[in-house]
Write a protein that holds these residues in place. Sequence first.
Motif, mmCIF file in Angstrom:
data_model
loop_
_atom_site.group_PDB
_atom_site.id
_atom_site.type_symbol
_atom_site.label_atom_id
_atom_site.label_comp_id
_atom_site.label_asym_id
_atom_site.label_seq_id
_atom_site.Cartn_x
_atom_site.Cartn_y
_atom_site.Cartn_z
ATOM 1 N N ARG A 75 -18.301 16.571 -17.302
ATOM 2 C CA ARG A 75 -18.908 15.415 -17.998
ATOM 3 C C ARG A 75 -18.493 14.124 -17.306
ATOM 4 O O ARG A 75 -17.460 14.057 -16.618
ATOM 5 C CB ARG A 75 -18.411 15.374 -19.446
ATOM 6 N N SER A 77 -17.324 10.306 -18.269
ATOM 7 C CA SER A 77 -16.818 9.591 -19.447
ATOM 8 C C SER A 77 -17.816 8.511 -19.872
ATOM 9 O O SER A 77 -17.860 8.108 -21.023
ATOM 10 C CB SER A 77 -15.458 8.969 -19.148
ATOM 11 N N LYS A 78 -18.620 8.071 -18.923
ATOM 12 C CA LYS A 78 -19.708 7.138 -19.206
ATOM 13 C C LYS A 78 -20.611 7.640 -20.332
ATOM 14 O O LYS A 78 -21.030 6.862 -21.206
ATOM 15 C CB LYS A 78 -20.530 6.992 -17.911
ATOM 16 N N LYS A 81 -18.763 7.398 -23.626
ATOM 17 C CA LYS A 81 -18.644 5.994 -24.026
ATOM 18 C C LYS A 81 -19.976 5.453 -24.542
ATOM 19 O O LYS A 81 -20.020 4.701 -25.513
ATOM 20 C CB LYS A 81 -18.158 5.159 -22.842
ATOM 21 N N ILE A 88 -21.151 2.501 -32.509
ATOM 22 C CA ILE A 88 -20.550 1.221 -32.923
ATOM 23 C C ILE A 88 -21.639 0.228 -33.320
ATOM 24 O O ILE A 88 -21.540 -0.454 -34.338
ATOM 25 C CB ILE A 88 -19.693 0.632 -31.771
ATOM 26 N N LEU B 105 -13.034 3.089 -33.431
ATOM 27 C CA LEU B 105 -13.904 3.527 -32.342
ATOM 28 C C LEU B 105 -13.934 2.493 -31.217
ATOM 29 O O LEU B 105 -13.957 2.852 -30.033
ATOM 30 C CB LEU B 105 -15.316 3.755 -32.894
ATOM 31 N N GLU B 106 -13.891 1.243 -31.613
ATOM 32 C CA GLU B 106 -13.859 0.169 -30.608
ATOM 33 C C GLU B 106 -12.593 0.288 -29.760
ATOM 34 O O GLU B 106 -12.631 0.155 -28.529
ATOM 35 C CB GLU B 106 -13.891 -1.187 -31.326
ATOM 36 N N SER B 109 -12.963 3.178 -27.450
ATOM 37 C CA SER B 109 -13.992 2.901 -26.448
ATOM 38 C C SER B 109 -13.458 2.003 -25.336
ATOM 39 O O SER B 109 -13.787 2.178 -24.162
ATOM 40 C CB SER B 109 -15.195 2.266 -27.132
ATOM 41 N N GLN B 110 -12.621 1.046 -25.744
ATOM 42 C CA GLN B 110 -12.094 0.122 -24.728
ATOM 43 C C GLN B 110 -11.155 0.812 -23.754
ATOM 44 O O GLN B 110 -10.990 0.360 -22.623
ATOM 45 C CB GLN B 110 -11.374 -1.051 -25.419
ATOM 46 N N CYS B 112 -11.685 3.675 -22.576
ATOM 47 C CA CYS B 112 -12.451 4.632 -21.773
ATOM 48 C C CYS B 112 -13.083 3.941 -20.572
ATOM 49 O O CYS B 112 -13.742 2.908 -20.717
ATOM 50 C CB CYS B 112 -13.544 5.260 -22.647
ATOM 51 N N ALA B 113 -12.826 4.513 -19.417
ATOM 52 C CA ALA B 113 -13.312 3.895 -18.176
ATOM 53 C C ALA B 113 -14.833 3.797 -18.161
ATOM 54 O O ALA B 113 -15.403 2.831 -17.661
ATOM 55 C CB ALA B 113 -12.837 4.711 -16.978
ATOM 56 N N GLY B 114 -15.476 4.800 -18.689
ATOM 57 C CA GLY B 114 -16.937 4.775 -18.717
ATOM 58 C C GLY B 114 -17.542 4.928 -17.334
ATOM 59 O O GLY B 114 -18.543 4.289 -17.009
ATOM 60 N N ASP B 115 -16.953 5.807 -16.551
ATOM 61 C CA ASP B 115 -17.497 6.028 -15.207
ATOM 62 C C ASP B 115 -17.895 7.489 -15.052
ATOM 63 O O ASP B 115 -18.151 8.169 -16.022
ATOM 64 C CB ASP B 115 -16.465 5.610 -14.152
ATOM 65 N N ARG B 117 -16.055 9.908 -13.925
ATOM 66 C CA ARG B 117 -14.962 10.873 -14.091
ATOM 67 C C ARG B 117 -14.960 11.463 -15.499
ATOM 68 O O ARG B 117 -15.410 10.800 -16.451
ATOM 69 C CB ARG B 117 -13.621 10.193 -13.785
ATOM 70 N N PRO B 118 -14.442 12.657 -15.648
ATOM 71 C CA PRO B 118 -14.487 13.336 -16.954
ATOM 72 C C PRO B 118 -13.419 12.855 -17.933
ATOM 73 O O PRO B 118 -13.580 13.030 -19.132
ATOM 74 C CB PRO B 118 -14.274 14.805 -16.595
ATOM 75 N N ASP B 119 -12.329 12.257 -17.424
ATOM 76 C CA ASP B 119 -11.239 11.869 -18.314
ATOM 77 C C ASP B 119 -11.741 10.851 -19.329
ATOM 78 O O ASP B 119 -12.302 9.816 -18.955
ATOM 79 C CB ASP B 119 -10.092 11.255 -17.500
ATOM 80 N N CYS B 120 -11.512 11.163 -20.598
ATOM 81 C CA CYS B 120 -12.056 10.280 -21.618
ATOM 82 C C CYS B 120 -11.154 10.238 -22.835
ATOM 83 O O CYS B 120 -11.017 11.231 -23.564
ATOM 84 C CB CYS B 120 -13.445 10.754 -22.029
ATOM 85 N N ILE B 122 -11.613 8.904 -25.576
ATOM 86 C CA ILE B 122 -12.340 9.076 -26.842
ATOM 87 C C ILE B 122 -12.291 10.546 -27.245
ATOM 88 O O ILE B 122 -11.874 10.904 -28.344
ATOM 89 C CB ILE B 122 -13.807 8.615 -26.696
ATOM 90 N N LEU B 123 -12.696 11.392 -26.318
ATOM 91 C CA LEU B 123 -12.653 12.829 -26.595
ATOM 92 C C LEU B 123 -11.217 13.290 -26.822
ATOM 93 O O LEU B 123 -10.955 14.118 -27.699
ATOM 94 C CB LEU B 123 -13.260 13.608 -25.425
#
Lengths: 149, 149
Positions: A75, A77-78, A81, A88, B105-106, B109-110, B112-115, B117-120, B122-123
């Motif tokens: 997955r 992370s985008k 997010k 949100i 959640l905010e 979310s902040q 989380c890199a949001g790219d 990559r799988p690392d997240c 949030i999860l």
Amino acid sequence: MNIGHAAKATGLSSKMIRHYEVIGLLKNATRTDAGYRQYHDNDLHVLRFIKRARSLGFPLEQIKVLLSLWQDRKRASKDVKALAQKHILELEAKIRELSEMRDVLEGLSQDCAGDQRPDCPILSKLADPLHPHCSLDPAQNGQHVRHQK
Amino acid sequence: MNIGHAAKATGLSSKMIRHYEVIGLLKNATRTDAGYRQYHDNDLHVLRFIKRARSLGFPLEQIKVLLSLWQDRKRASKDVKALAQKHILELEAKIRELSEMRDVLEGLSQDCAGDQRPDCPILSKLADPLHPHCSLDPAQNGQHVRHQK
DNA sequence: TTCCACCTTCCCATGGTGGCAACGTCAAGC
DNA sequence: GCTTGACGTTGCCACCATGGGAAGGTGGAA
């Protein structure tokens, strides 16, 4: 571990766990010979994941997506997010809606004496926001009473 | 005036008006020989009252009470205000609940890199709020997939 | 064996609204 | 008069997530 045990261990109800299985959020649980659903420690992680996502207000359909992302080692992370951000925005929209209701009602409420007299700006505004001094139902004919056929 | 006309004049749908009659919020409308519900100007005031009360988030059961207070010339404004205050408290409780969801959640979310990559986080937090660095489903066995019977 | 707690499935209810089906009615145009 | 289309009627189902309860089977302890 029976369903009741899994329920207590996760804070869900047995009803919910069965429901999640029916709608495809959980894989079908293995059963004992008698037909009892059996749960193991691994299953508790999934159930707690659902429980936490629900506590953040995610609907079950979105949780289904979150679960699939959780399992997907590839997955981005985008994607997670984006789902969170979308939720949100929905939360904020609902908060704004409710806040506006509260503000309007608070305004009306503050104008109301709250005593034994019948004059009430709350009812007046509901009746006619343009002429808030008249608070009597112009119909006066029992509109709220259900008549039998 | 037919129901469709009353609907357009009040911003309600025909469905809603019929429903309000069925649940006893409105008295049974008079009918033409053909069975069509007939509405008059007085009825529009009641319908608009309901519409406005709904827009403030009052449930239909409470609107039933508001309507009866509206018609009661001997009502005490205290009773109306109490109903409004109670509803304000319910709105605020809901707003707090949603706001907390949003804040949590905010925060997630902040982080989380949001790219790609799988690392997240949030999860990770949903999976285990105590060990947020592990974001892989420990089960890894297709929990979200619905199996056929 | 009996008893109780637990499990199963199935159906119904919530609240407020929309959608659809199947059918009746009314008015306008031909 | 007939057709057409907009509108009306009732009734049922769906949403969403959950709870309640009925009717019946299971498991374990006394």
